[in-house]
Design a protein around this motif. Structure first.
Motif, PDB file in Angstrom:
ATOM      1  N   MET A  31       0.873  -1.310   0.012  1.00 48.03           N
ATOM      2  CA  MET A  31      -0.032   0.042  -0.056  1.00 48.03           C
ATOM      3  C   MET A  31       0.859   1.455   0.081  1.00 48.03           C
ATOM      4  SD  MET A  31      -2.755  -1.351  -0.372  1.00 48.03           S
ATOM      5  CE  MET A  31      -3.780   0.180  -0.456  1.00 48.03           C
ATOM      6  N   ALA A  32       1.824   1.174   0.691  1.00 48.54           N
ATOM      7  CA  ALA A  32       3.007   2.261   0.683  1.00 48.54           C
ATOM      8  C   ALA A  32       3.398   2.586  -0.810  1.00 48.54           C
ATOM      9  CB  ALA A  32       4.030   2.095   1.646  1.00 48.54           C
ATOM     10  N   LEU A  33       3.857   1.655  -1.540  1.00 49.45           N
ATOM     11  CA  LEU A  33       4.409   1.733  -2.790  1.00 49.45           C
ATOM     12  C   LEU A  33       3.057   2.242  -3.767  1.00 49.45           C
ATOM     13  CD1 LEU A  33       6.628  -1.209  -3.109  1.00 49.45           C
ATOM     14  CD2 LEU A  33       7.302   1.041  -2.806  1.00 49.45           C
ATOM     15  N   PRO A  38      -0.233   5.444  -7.946  1.00 57.21           N
ATOM     16  CA  PRO A  38      -1.399   5.079  -8.078  1.00 57.21           C
ATOM     17  C   PRO A  38      -1.838   4.425  -9.394  1.00 57.21           C
ATOM     18  CG  PRO A  38      -1.510   7.346  -7.363  1.00 57.21           C
ATOM     19  CD  PRO A  38       0.014   6.760  -7.590  1.00 57.21           C
ATOM     20  N   GLN A  39      -1.789   5.076 -10.211  1.00 56.45           N
ATOM     21  CA  GLN A  39      -2.546   4.729 -11.677  1.00 56.45           C
ATOM     22  C   GLN A  39      -1.772   3.607 -12.091  1.00 56.45           C
ATOM     23  OE1 GLN A  39      -1.562   8.584 -13.732  1.00 56.45           O
ATOM     24  NE2 GLN A  39      -3.552   9.116 -13.300  1.00 56.45           N
ATOM     25  N   SER A 116       7.403  -7.393 -14.001  1.00 59.33           N
ATOM     26  CA  SER A 116       6.273  -6.416 -14.489  1.00 59.33           C
ATOM     27  C   SER A 116       6.084  -5.131 -14.014  1.00 59.33           C
ATOM     28  CB  SER A 116       5.080  -7.106 -15.115  1.00 59.33           C
ATOM     29  OG  SER A 116       5.366  -8.407 -15.560  1.00 59.33           O
ATOM     30  N   HIS A 117       5.938  -5.129 -12.803  1.00 58.34           N
ATOM     31  CA  HIS A 117       5.698  -3.872 -12.064  1.00 58.34           C
ATOM     32  C   HIS A 117       5.777  -4.320 -10.696  1.00 58.34           C
ATOM     33  CE1 HIS A 117       2.937  -0.814 -10.462  1.00 58.34           C
ATOM     34  NE2 HIS A 117       3.200  -0.042 -11.557  1.00 58.34           N
ATOM     35  N   PRO A 118       6.122  -3.486  -9.663  1.00 53.36           N
ATOM     36  CA  PRO A 118       6.318  -3.579  -8.499  1.00 53.36           C
ATOM     37  C   PRO A 118       4.875  -4.154  -7.813  1.00 53.36           C
ATOM     38  CG  PRO A 118       7.143  -1.347  -8.753  1.00 53.36           C
ATOM     39  CD  PRO A 118       6.404  -1.767 -10.134  1.00 53.36           C
ATOM     40  N   PHE A 119       3.523  -3.862  -8.365  1.00 50.59           N
ATOM     41  CA  PHE A 119       2.615  -4.596  -7.884  1.00 50.59           C
ATOM     42  C   PHE A 119       2.613  -5.965  -8.125  1.00 50.59           C
ATOM     43  CE2 PHE A 119      -1.488  -6.644  -9.010  1.00 50.59           C
ATOM     44  CZ  PHE A 119      -2.415  -6.349  -7.727  1.00 50.59           C
ATOM     45  N   PHE A 120       3.096  -6.558  -9.133  1.00 47.56           N
ATOM     46  CA  PHE A 120       3.213  -8.069  -9.547  1.00 47.56           C
ATOM     47  C   PHE A 120       3.999  -8.621  -8.658  1.00 47.56           C
ATOM     48  CE2 PHE A 120       0.946  -6.724 -13.509  1.00 47.56           C
ATOM     49  CZ  PHE A 120      -0.227  -7.445 -13.214  1.00 47.56           C
ATOM     50  N   THR A 121       5.071  -7.768  -8.144  1.00 53.69           N
ATOM     51  CA  THR A 121       6.201  -8.339  -7.264  1.00 53.69           C
ATOM     52  C   THR A 121       5.475  -8.925  -5.942  1.00 53.69           C
ATOM     53  OG1 THR A 121       7.879  -6.973  -8.140  1.00 53.69           O
ATOM     54  CG2 THR A 121       8.405  -8.026  -5.889  1.00 53.69           C
ATOM     55  N   PHE A 122       4.570  -7.863  -5.438  1.00 52.96           N
ATOM     56  CA  PHE A 122       3.904  -8.277  -4.176  1.00 52.96           C
ATOM     57  C   PHE A 122       2.736  -9.355  -4.290  1.00 52.96           C
ATOM     58  CE2 PHE A 122       6.496  -4.761  -2.838  1.00 52.96           C
ATOM     59  CZ  PHE A 122       6.658  -4.935  -1.381  1.00 52.96           C
TER      60      PHE A 122
END
Length: 178
Positions: A31-33, A38-39, A116-122
């Motif tokens: 959530m911090a990242l 956000p987009q 791919s994106h930091p989202f996918f890391t998490f």
């Protein structure tokens, strides 16, 4: 309420609390990242298949119900019913893993890897670590079903409910908040 009033063994509560805190820390960093992009995070999240997450939620909650019923049966001395409940809960865990495997296969096939994106890391870290807990839970439920002693069934059900709780903790930031 005193510690002696808690059901089960204190060590199980310590394990559950520590596991929930580990997942909460992962969600907090995610959530911090997210706040930094956000987009990008919303776009990445939008590439996930939410129906599979919904199906897996139904599967896990239902398996939690079977674990709770097994615990109640074991407490009443109904070992056969407890075994059936534990095995149905474990089957739910296996079904969860099959759906998650299909989802991962789809995601990887679409080129959505950890890099791919930091989202996918998490996404992969949190859901993969959760899947490891599901595997452990399936093993625990299977082992506990062998003898179906009330105290062991309670401990196994507590662990399984923690697996459910963690899924409910990681579900919103991974699948819903975008």
């Amino acid at each position: 309420m005193r510690l002696d009033d808690l059901p089960g063994e204190l060590i199980m509560w310590i394990l559950i609390a520590s596991e929930v805190l580990v997942f909460a820390a992962g969600v907090t960093v995610l959530m911090a990242l997210w706040l930094t992009d956000p987009q990008g995070f919303s776009a990445a999240q939008g590439q996930l298949e939410g129906r599979m997450a919904a199906l897996n939620t139904v599967i896990l909650v239902t398996s939690g119900l079977f674990a709770a019923r097994a615990e109640r049966a074991a407490a009443a001395g109904q070992r056969r019913e407890a075994r059936i409940g534990l095995l149905l809960a474990a089957l739910g865990g296996i079904l969860f893993l099959v759906v998650k495997g299909v989802e991962y296969s789809r995601d990887i096939g679409a080129g959505l890897g950890m890099e791919s994106h930091p989202f996918f890391t998490f996404y992969y870290l949190l859901t993969g670590f959760h899947a490891a807990h599901v595997i452990a839970g399936v093993v625990v439920l299977g082992l506990v079903a062998l003898r179906a002693r009330a105290d062991a069934v309670q401990a196994g059900a507590m662990f399984w409910h923690m697996v459910d709780l963690v899924w409910v903790l990681i579900l919103p930031p991974i699948y819903l908040l975008g």
